[in-house]
Design a protein around this motif. Structure first.
Motif, PDB file in Angstrom:
ATOM      1  N   ARG A  51       3.388  12.644   5.339  1.00 19.14           N
ATOM      2  CA  ARG A  51       3.168  12.452   3.902  1.00 19.14           C
ATOM      3  C   ARG A  51       3.917  11.204   3.478  1.00 19.14           C
ATOM      4  N   TYR A  52       3.191  10.264   2.904  1.00 16.86           N
ATOM      5  CA  TYR A  52       3.776   8.985   2.528  1.00 16.86           C
ATOM      6  C   TYR A  52       3.553   8.708   1.051  1.00 16.86           C
ATOM      7  N   LYS A  53       4.586   8.173   0.391  1.00 17.68           N
ATOM      8  CA  LYS A  53       4.443   7.774  -1.000  1.00 17.68           C
ATOM      9  C   LYS A  53       3.897   6.345  -1.018  1.00 17.68           C
ATOM     10  N   LEU A  54       2.838   6.116  -1.779  1.00 18.49           N
ATOM     11  CA  LEU A  54       2.246   4.783  -1.863  1.00 18.49           C
ATOM     12  C   LEU A  54       2.948   3.960  -2.938  1.00 18.49           C
ATOM     13  N   VAL A  55       3.097   2.660  -2.680  1.00 16.76           N
ATOM     14  CA  VAL A  55       3.732   1.760  -3.648  1.00 16.76           C
ATOM     15  C   VAL A  55       2.900   0.501  -3.815  1.00 16.76           C
ATOM     16  N   LYS A  56       3.118  -0.185  -4.937  1.00 14.67           N
ATOM     17  CA  LYS A  56       2.426  -1.446  -5.183  1.00 14.67           C
ATOM     18  C   LYS A  56       3.282  -2.566  -4.604  1.00 14.67           C
ATOM     19  N   ARG A  57       2.712  -3.365  -3.730  1.00 11.73           N
ATOM     20  CA  ARG A  57       3.444  -4.456  -3.094  1.00 11.73           C
ATOM     21  C   ARG A  57       2.661  -5.748  -3.272  1.00 11.73           C
ATOM     22  N   THR A  58       3.371  -6.848  -3.498  1.00 13.12           N
ATOM     23  CA  THR A  58       2.699  -8.137  -3.611  1.00 13.12           C
ATOM     24  C   THR A  58       3.091  -9.019  -2.431  1.00 13.12           C
ATOM     25  N   TYR A  59       2.093  -9.532  -1.746  1.00 11.92           N
ATOM     26  CA  TYR A  59       2.319 -10.370  -0.571  1.00 11.92           C
ATOM     27  C   TYR A  59       1.691 -11.733  -0.803  1.00 11.92           C
ATOM     28  N   THR A  60       2.347 -12.752  -0.266  1.00 11.59           N
ATOM     29  CA  THR A  60       1.843 -14.120  -0.385  1.00 11.59           C
ATOM     30  C   THR A  60       0.423 -14.200   0.156  1.00 11.59           C
ATOM     31  N   LYS A  61       0.230 -13.608   1.340  1.00 13.12           N
ATOM     32  CA  LYS A  61      -1.045 -13.742   2.029  1.00 13.12           C
ATOM     33  C   LYS A  61      -2.132 -12.844   1.437  1.00 13.12           C
ATOM     34  N   HIS A  62      -1.786 -11.589   1.157  1.00  7.84           N
ATOM     35  CA  HIS A  62      -2.814 -10.617   0.739  1.00  7.84           C
ATOM     36  C   HIS A  62      -2.855 -10.355  -0.766  1.00  7.84           C
ATOM     37  N   GLY A  63      -1.896 -10.951  -1.533  1.00 10.81           N
ATOM     38  CA  GLY A  63      -1.864 -10.638  -2.949  1.00 10.81           C
ATOM     39  C   GLY A  63      -1.333  -9.234  -3.170  1.00 10.81           C
ATOM     40  N   GLU A  64      -1.770  -8.610  -4.246  1.00  5.17           N
ATOM     41  CA  GLU A  64      -1.284  -7.266  -4.563  1.00  5.17           C
ATOM     42  C   GLU A  64      -2.010  -6.230  -3.714  1.00  5.17           C
ATOM     43  N   GLN A  65      -1.241  -5.402  -3.030  1.00  5.37           N
ATOM     44  CA  GLN A  65      -1.831  -4.408  -2.146  1.00  5.37           C
ATOM     45  C   GLN A  65      -1.149  -3.055  -2.313  1.00  5.37           C
ATOM     46  N   ILE A  66      -1.784  -2.028  -1.760  1.00  3.14           N
ATOM     47  CA  ILE A  66      -1.172  -0.713  -1.716  1.00  3.14           C
ATOM     48  C   ILE A  66      -0.326  -0.672  -0.440  1.00  3.14           C
ATOM     49  N   GLY A  67       0.970  -0.482  -0.617  1.00  5.58           N
ATOM     50  CA  GLY A  67       1.874  -0.444   0.529  1.00  5.58           C
ATOM     51  C   GLY A  67       2.242   0.984   0.901  1.00  5.58           C
ATOM     52  N   ILE A  68       2.584   1.175   2.173  1.00  2.11           N
ATOM     53  CA  ILE A  68       3.042   2.476   2.656  1.00  2.11           C
ATOM     54  C   ILE A  68       4.441   2.274   3.237  1.00  2.11           C
ATOM     55  N   PRO A  69       5.483   2.416   2.401  1.00  2.00           N
ATOM     56  CA  PRO A  69       6.839   2.223   2.905  1.00  2.00           C
ATOM     57  C   PRO A  69       7.314   3.464   3.658  1.00  2.00           C
ATOM     58  N   ASN A  70       8.494   3.375   4.214  1.00  6.57           N
ATOM     59  CA  ASN A  70       9.142   4.526   4.856  1.00  6.57           C
ATOM     60  C   ASN A  70       8.342   5.133   5.999  1.00  6.57           C
ATOM     61  N   VAL A  71       7.620   4.296   6.749  1.00  5.81           N
ATOM     62  CA  VAL A  71       6.981   4.789   7.961  1.00  5.81           C
ATOM     63  C   VAL A  71       8.031   4.627   9.061  1.00  5.81           C
ATOM     64  N   LEU A  72       8.315   5.700   9.759  1.00 11.29           N
ATOM     65  CA  LEU A  72       9.356   5.691  10.773  1.00 11.29           C
ATOM     66  C   LEU A  72       9.173   4.555  11.779  1.00 11.29           C
ATOM     67  N   GLY A  73      10.184   3.703  11.882  1.00 11.13           N
ATOM     68  CA  GLY A  73      10.165   2.637  12.876  1.00 11.13           C
ATOM     69  C   GLY A  73       9.182   1.509  12.604  1.00 11.13           C
TER      70      GLY A  73
END
Length: 134
Positions: A51-73
């Motif tokens: 179970r992962y909490k989704l976050v809004k992330r902005t990247y130079t290359k991809h622009g604003e994306q849905i990120g999945i933080p806290n994935v083990l390793g």
């Protein structure tokens, strides 16, 4: 009012790629493609179930994306457009409109647009969005 929303990703594992379907409240949103399961190796494997909490992330290359933080390793796991897991993904999840084979699909940008519309809409209402991978 419940501010936690959960998307479900059901997967089928293949030799050449992992295919799945994302649903919300029992309704199918889009299909997904990922790399095959390779023991969570960075840049070579799909991410572990959980179970992962989704976050809004902005990247130079991809622009604003849905990120999945806290994935083990792992780090910088995103949900972004791609139609061929082997060629275009490094562990991320790509939504597709139609599955065309193991780890391949079509009209990824369209599917990503639909998924983003849903997730961003829930965020705009102040909700937290989780992705459960089975």
């Amino acid at each position: 009012m419940n501010n936690q929303h959960t998307l479900h990703l059901r997967r089928i594992y293949g030799e050449r790629g992992t295919n799945g379907t994302i649903s919300y409240q029992g309704e199918q949103i889009c299909h997904t493609i990922e790399l095959p399961w390779r023991n969570n190796m960075q840049r070579m494997s799909c991410i572990p179930t959980g179970r992962y909490k989704l976050v809004k992330r902005t990247y130079t290359k991809h622009g604003e994306q849905i990120g999945i933080p806290n994935v083990l390793g792992r780090e910088a796991i995103l949900i972004h457009a791609a139609n061929d897991a082997q060629r275009e993904l490094l562990g991320c999840i790509a939504p597709v409109t139609e599955l065309t084979g193991e780890g391949t699909g079509s009209e990824s940008r369209k599917a990503l647009g639909e998924l983003k519309a849903l997730v961003y809409g829930l965020w705009d209402m102040g909700g937290e969005v989780y992705l459960v991978i089975k």
